[in-house]
Design a protein around this motif. Structure first.
Motif, PDB file in Angstrom:
ATOM      1  N   HIS A   1      37.576  13.887  29.751  1.00 31.27           N
ATOM      2  CA  HIS A   1      37.434  14.557  31.371  1.00 31.27           C
ATOM      3  C   HIS A   1      38.214  15.802  31.225  1.00 31.27           C
ATOM      4  O   HIS A   1      39.012  16.043  30.530  1.00 31.27           O
ATOM      5  N   ARG A   2      37.719  16.619  32.387  1.00 32.66           N
ATOM      6  CA  ARG A   2      38.444  17.945  32.723  1.00 32.66           C
ATOM      7  C   ARG A   2      39.101  17.642  33.994  1.00 32.66           C
ATOM      8  O   ARG A   2      38.539  17.146  34.930  1.00 32.66           O
TER       9      ARG A   2
ATOM     10  N   TYR B   1      32.492  28.100  32.734  1.00 41.38           N
ATOM     11  CA  TYR B   1      33.310  27.095  31.844  1.00 41.38           C
ATOM     12  C   TYR B   1      32.950  25.681  32.163  1.00 41.38           C
ATOM     13  O   TYR B   1      32.921  24.694  31.158  1.00 41.38           O
ATOM     14  N   LEU B   2      32.670  25.135  33.435  1.00 42.83           N
ATOM     15  CA  LEU B   2      32.213  23.897  33.829  1.00 42.83           C
ATOM     16  C   LEU B   2      31.096  23.418  33.163  1.00 42.83           C
ATOM     17  O   LEU B   2      30.911  22.133  32.672  1.00 42.83           O
TER      18      LEU B   2
ATOM     19  N   TYR C   1      31.026  17.147  31.035  1.00 42.52           N
ATOM     20  CA  TYR C   1      32.239  16.365  30.977  1.00 42.52           C
ATOM     21  C   TYR C   1      32.211  15.684  32.442  1.00 42.52           C
ATOM     22  O   TYR C   1      32.402  16.533  33.621  1.00 42.52           O
TER      23      TYR C   1
ATOM     24  N   THR D   1      34.215  15.417  35.749  1.00 41.21           N
ATOM     25  CA  THR D   1      35.345  16.570  35.947  1.00 41.21           C
ATOM     26  C   THR D   1      36.071  16.232  37.436  1.00 41.21           C
ATOM     27  O   THR D   1      35.424  15.683  38.358  1.00 41.21           O
TER      28      THR D   1
ATOM     29  N   LEU E   1      42.113  27.220  25.057  1.00 45.24           N
ATOM     30  CA  LEU E   1      41.703  27.466  26.097  1.00 45.24           C
ATOM     31  C   LEU E   1      41.446  28.505  26.724  1.00 45.24           C
ATOM     32  O   LEU E   1      40.660  29.236  27.445  1.00 45.24           O
TER      33      LEU E   1
ATOM     34  N   HIS F   1      46.311  23.101  28.440  1.00 51.13           N
ATOM     35  CA  HIS F   1      46.410  23.659  29.738  1.00 51.13           C
ATOM     36  C   HIS F   1      46.113  25.032  29.736  1.00 51.13           C
ATOM     37  O   HIS F   1      46.258  25.713  28.766  1.00 51.13           O
TER      38      HIS F   1
ATOM     39  N   GLU G   1      41.591  18.829  28.855  1.00 52.37           N
ATOM     40  CA  GLU G   1      41.628  20.075  29.393  1.00 52.37           C
ATOM     41  C   GLU G   1      41.898  20.094  30.904  1.00 52.37           C
ATOM     42  O   GLU G   1      41.395  19.276  31.761  1.00 52.37           O
ATOM     43  N   TYR G   2      43.094  20.762  31.224  1.00 47.23           N
ATOM     44  CA  TYR G   2      43.657  20.705  32.552  1.00 47.23           C
ATOM     45  C   TYR G   2      43.809  22.155  33.059  1.00 47.23           C
ATOM     46  O   TYR G   2      44.567  23.072  32.169  1.00 47.23           O
ATOM     47  N   LEU G   3      43.075  22.778  33.935  1.00 49.97           N
ATOM     48  CA  LEU G   3      43.052  24.162  34.411  1.00 49.97           C
ATOM     49  C   LEU G   3      43.438  24.375  35.622  1.00 49.97           C
ATOM     50  O   LEU G   3      43.030  23.930  36.530  1.00 49.97           O
TER      51      LEU G   3
ATOM     52  N   THR H   1      41.723  12.683  30.102  1.00 57.06           N
ATOM     53  CA  THR H   1      41.719  14.160  30.537  1.00 57.06           C
ATOM     54  C   THR H   1      42.204  14.936  29.289  1.00 57.06           C
ATOM     55  O   THR H   1      43.203  14.689  28.914  1.00 57.06           O
TER      56      THR H   1
END
Length: 347
Positions: A67-68, A343-344, A212, A214, A273, A312, A238-240, A236
């Motif tokens: 997950h993102r 990015y998504l 992914y 999201t 990232l 992150h 990646e956490y943006l 999760t």
């Protein structure tokens, strides 16, 4: 596909105007969260509410094992009534990190527990130059709210229903110029919320399949330091954080770019990232800058501090005069949205 055209900047700006006009200082965000919920319901995008009052929307992706999470916050700077003075004026305590001079002369609203709203103006206690000659530093002790009501005593004010602990919000004074500048309080971080809502709208309406699953967290306590450090799924990776880019002396960020943060007061953001965001910007020829924000923390850094095992990052539109009379340009919204959209869709 022309991504910039598909993202419809006028829709983003319209959403942003509606968001900033909803009072939502940290601790009093139910109304603005309801606005976001209604927006998502119209798109038939599922969401949940956490116990802290934040909202998490989820769009299923091809890979549900990884997950993102992207986050932006709807809570803003504001104040509370600290004391009802004997002359019928109010002493304040600030919510969030900003200077008293940044709100001097600002119109405000006082929201009582019963739901009544009164307007007022935030002033120095010796505001009239025809009476006073002192030029004092602005502090909690010498700033007050002049209420737009016939009040001359503490009893008069309490009769209105105003009490210690009532929330005070600031007039955003939203304006879009012919040259594309957007002037308003609370662009931090409602500009980013408008961007994420527009991205979700495009993904839903265009039937885009994300690689992914999201999650889009609309957090509501970022200004006091802990908006986005919970409700992160174990999957999760990646956490943006999507939050404003800081502008000032020694900074590369301007009002037209997508600002990618390399480091803030919490330390460096994840290098891989950061490089991925740069690559996404270059792919679509979006105008971006990489920068360091010396006095700054984000929901992503709060998540790292709370112990989550995640990668992150931080990106957002460049915003001038942060935590004061803020301004950005529609190009900053578009450039940030284009990078995020790319990015998504990336794997």
């Amino acid at each position: 596909m022309d991504i910039k055209k598909e993202l419809r900047v006028n829709d983003m700006i319209e959403t942003l105007e509606q968001l900033v006009k909803i009072p939502s200082p940290s601790g009093n965000t139910e109304q603005v969260i309801q606005y976001v919920a209604t927006y998502l319901e119209e798109l038939q995008i599922p969401y949940t509410l956490n116990r802290k009052g934040g909202l998490i929307a989820t769009i299923q992706g091809e890979n549900n094992q990884a997950h993102r999470m992207l986050t932006a916050h709807v809570d803003t700077l504001g104040a509370m009534v600290k004391e009802i003075k004997s002359n019928g004026r109010l002493k304040l305590t600030l919510i969030g990190g900003f200077r008293w001079n940044a709100i001097e002369g600002e119109y405000c609203q006082i929201q009582t527990l019963s739901g009544e709203t009164y307007t007022g103006t935030i002033l120095h206690t010796k505001a009239s130059v025809h009476v006073y000659r002192e030029n004092e530093e602005r502090t909690e002790q010498n700033m007050e709210v002049r209420i737009d009501a016939r009040v001359k005593s503490e009893a008069d004010v309490r009769h209105l229903g105003i009490e210690v602990g009532d929330f005070v919000s600031f007039d955003p004074r939203f304006e879009v110029t012919d040259s594309g500048f957007i002037k308003s309080r609370h662009l931090d971080d409602k500009a980013s919320v408008a961007i994420l809502l527009q991205l979700m709208k495009n993904i839903k309406q265009e039937g885009v399949q994300l690689p992914y699953t999201t999650h889009f967290l609309i957090s509501n306590n970022e200004e006091i330091g802990y908006g986005g450090n919970s409700n992160i799924t174990p999957q999760t990776f990646e956490y943006l954080a999507v939050d404003m880019g800081a502008i000032g002396d020694g900074q590369q960020t301007d009002e037209f770019c997508a600002s990618i943060c390399a480091k803030d007061a919490s330390g460096p953001y994840n290098l891989k990232l950061r490089n991925k965001l740069i690559d996404c910007a270059q792919q679509v020829e979006a105008y971006y800058k990489v920068d360091i924000y010396p006095y700054y923390g984000s929901d992503a850094s709060a998540a790292i501090r709370s112990g989550h095992d995640i990668v992150h990052g931080l990106i957002g539109p460049g915003i001038d005069a942060s935590h004061a009379h803020e301004r950005t340009h529609q190009d900053a919204l578009v450039n940030t949205a284009v990078v995020l959209y790319t990015y998504l869709l990336s794997s």
